[in-house]
Write an enzyme that holds these catalytic residues in place. Structure first.
Site, PDB file in Angstrom:
ATOM      1  N   LYS A 105      16.778 -35.032 174.187  1.00  0.00           N
ATOM      2  CA  LYS A 105      16.470 -36.371 174.701  1.00  0.00           C
ATOM      3  C   LYS A 105      17.449 -37.430 174.204  1.00  0.00           C
ATOM      4  O   LYS A 105      17.947 -38.227 174.975  1.00  0.00           O
ATOM      5  CB  LYS A 105      15.091 -36.789 174.172  1.00  0.00           C
ATOM      6  CG  LYS A 105      13.990 -36.691 175.136  1.00  0.00           C
ATOM      7  CD  LYS A 105      12.703 -37.349 174.659  1.00  0.00           C
ATOM      8  CE  LYS A 105      12.423 -37.620 173.227  1.00  0.00           C
ATOM      9  NZ  LYS A 105      12.102 -36.712 172.240  1.00  0.00           N
ATOM     10  N   ARG A 139       4.840 -43.523 172.348  1.00  0.00           N
ATOM     11  CA  ARG A 139       4.565 -42.285 171.664  1.00  0.00           C
ATOM     12  C   ARG A 139       3.094 -41.897 171.689  1.00  0.00           C
ATOM     13  O   ARG A 139       2.749 -40.763 171.384  1.00  0.00           O
ATOM     14  CB  ARG A 139       5.013 -42.467 170.208  1.00  0.00           C
ATOM     15  CG  ARG A 139       5.361 -41.189 169.555  1.00  0.00           C
ATOM     16  CD  ARG A 139       5.969 -41.488 168.204  1.00  0.00           C
ATOM     17  NE  ARG A 139       6.286 -40.233 167.562  1.00  0.00           N
ATOM     18  CZ  ARG A 139       7.334 -40.066 166.791  1.00  0.00           C
ATOM     19  NH1 ARG A 139       8.168 -41.046 166.576  1.00  0.00           N
ATOM     20  NH2 ARG A 139       7.537 -38.901 166.226  1.00  0.00           N
ATOM     21  N   ARG A 151      18.249 -22.723 164.521  1.00  0.00           N
ATOM     22  CA  ARG A 151      19.261 -23.774 164.421  1.00  0.00           C
ATOM     23  C   ARG A 151      19.808 -23.850 162.992  1.00  0.00           C
ATOM     24  O   ARG A 151      19.053 -23.914 162.034  1.00  0.00           O
ATOM     25  CB  ARG A 151      18.583 -25.093 164.783  1.00  0.00           C
ATOM     26  CG  ARG A 151      19.518 -26.184 165.123  1.00  0.00           C
ATOM     27  CD  ARG A 151      18.866 -27.146 166.061  1.00  0.00           C
ATOM     28  NE  ARG A 151      17.856 -27.971 165.406  1.00  0.00           N
ATOM     29  CZ  ARG A 151      17.384 -29.094 165.930  1.00  0.00           C
ATOM     30  NH1 ARG A 151      17.808 -29.517 167.098  1.00  0.00           N
ATOM     31  NH2 ARG A 151      16.479 -29.787 165.299  1.00  0.00           N
ATOM     32  N   ARG A 188      17.827 -27.012 158.466  1.00  0.00           N
ATOM     33  CA  ARG A 188      17.248 -28.295 158.088  1.00  0.00           C
ATOM     34  C   ARG A 188      15.795 -28.099 157.676  1.00  0.00           C
ATOM     35  O   ARG A 188      15.108 -27.248 158.219  1.00  0.00           O
ATOM     36  CB  ARG A 188      17.300 -29.278 159.255  1.00  0.00           C
ATOM     37  CG  ARG A 188      18.673 -29.806 159.502  1.00  0.00           C
ATOM     38  CD  ARG A 188      18.701 -30.874 160.564  1.00  0.00           C
ATOM     39  NE  ARG A 188      17.397 -31.173 161.155  1.00  0.00           N
ATOM     40  CZ  ARG A 188      17.252 -32.009 162.173  1.00  0.00           C
ATOM     41  NH1 ARG A 188      18.303 -32.574 162.712  1.00  0.00           N
ATOM     42  NH2 ARG A 188      16.059 -32.253 162.666  1.00  0.00           N
ATOM     43  N   ARG A 211       4.865 -30.660 164.119  1.00  0.00           N
ATOM     44  CA  ARG A 211       5.486 -31.507 165.149  1.00  0.00           C
ATOM     45  C   ARG A 211       4.917 -31.187 166.533  1.00  0.00           C
ATOM     46  O   ARG A 211       4.710 -32.085 167.333  1.00  0.00           O
ATOM     47  CB  ARG A 211       7.004 -31.302 165.170  1.00  0.00           C
ATOM     48  CG  ARG A 211       7.682 -32.006 164.017  1.00  0.00           C
ATOM     49  CD  ARG A 211       9.172 -31.755 164.015  1.00  0.00           C
ATOM     50  NE  ARG A 211       9.875 -32.543 165.017  1.00  0.00           N
ATOM     51  CZ  ARG A 211      11.190 -32.513 165.165  1.00  0.00           C
ATOM     52  NH1 ARG A 211      11.930 -31.731 164.404  1.00  0.00           N
ATOM     53  NH2 ARG A 211      11.769 -33.240 166.091  1.00  0.00           N
TER      54      ARG A 211
END
Ligand SMILES: [Zn+2]
Length: 231
Positions: free
Chosen positions: A15, A87, A126, A159, A170
């Site tokens: 995004k 949000r 990732r 991360r 999340r």
């Protein structure tokens, strides 16, 4: 031409990248509430200091604070791209009323849609370079946590928010708060769902066409410059 745009979507859809590309291509200011608050904090404004109290504890800041910062950023503009805002459904309803009071209308709300198993696969595979911040996917780029960064030779690391546990929370937050915003804009008729599986360039092509009403020129100078600035 669409000038007032909201981008919504789960983590790992790119995004922020799309917001940056669209902003550079069309000259429309773009920001996330996180970026707005970092700016406020750097300026030492009351909203910035208040927001820091919440984010320093790892908490989402309250709706009224988010709205205050968004209006501060929007007022005086009539073109904007909001990345990841509203949000919550509460924010969306208050935001709609505020837009109406200002005589502004949203032109479109894009929902970058990605199946949950793809989000998980992307985020958990990732690796980020500890020095140059380049991001790699273990599968696509054939790297592991033991491989040196292909760009600069420094160690790669996962991360802290790319672990399964962090992702679970999340995703729970996304389902609980963001999906109702998606449904809200579906009901008002502003929502356009974009399949986020094809990757950055294909998503950008779709957004470009929908925003401008024309096809993306094959050799656009602006787009090439925008892509280079991101690399
Ligand atoms: Zn590197």
């Amino acid at each position: 031409m669409k000038n007032r745009i909201v981008l919504l979507g789960p983590p790992a859809t790119g995004k922020g990248t799309q917001a940056a590309l669209l902003s550079a291509t069309f000259g429309i200011p773009a920001a996330s509430t996180g970026a707005m608050l970092r700016e406020e904090k750097a300026r030492g404004s009351a909203a910035g200091i208040e927001a820091a109290k919440w984010t320093d504890r790892g908490m989402l800041f309250p709706d009224d604070l988010a709205l205050r910062v968004v209006w501060q950023w929007i007022d005086g503009r009539n073109r904007f791209i909001l990345d990841g805002f509203p949000r919550t459904k509460g924010q969306a309803e208050t935001f709609d009323t505020g837009l109406k009071d200002r005589g502004l209308d949203l032109d479109v709300v894009y929902f970058l849609d990605l199946p949950e198993e793809v989000i998980r696969e992307r985020m958990c595979s990732r690796l980020t370079c500890t020095r140059c911040s380049a991001v790699y996917n273990e599968t696509f780029h054939k790297v592991t946590a033991e491989t040196p960064c292909p760009a600069c030779g420094s160690p790669l690391a996962r991360r802290a928010d790319d672990t399964h546990e962090a992702l679970d929370s999340r995703m729970a937050q996304y389902r609980e708060h963001t999906l109702p915003v998606v449904e809200h804009y579906r009901a008002t008729g502003l929502l356009k769902t974009i399949d986020a599986r094809p990757g950055r360039d294909a998503i950008f092509q779709t957004l470009y066409r929908d925003i401008s009403g024309t096809e993306l020129p094959a050799n656009s100078q602006e787009v090439r410059a925008a892509l280079e600035a991101l690399a």
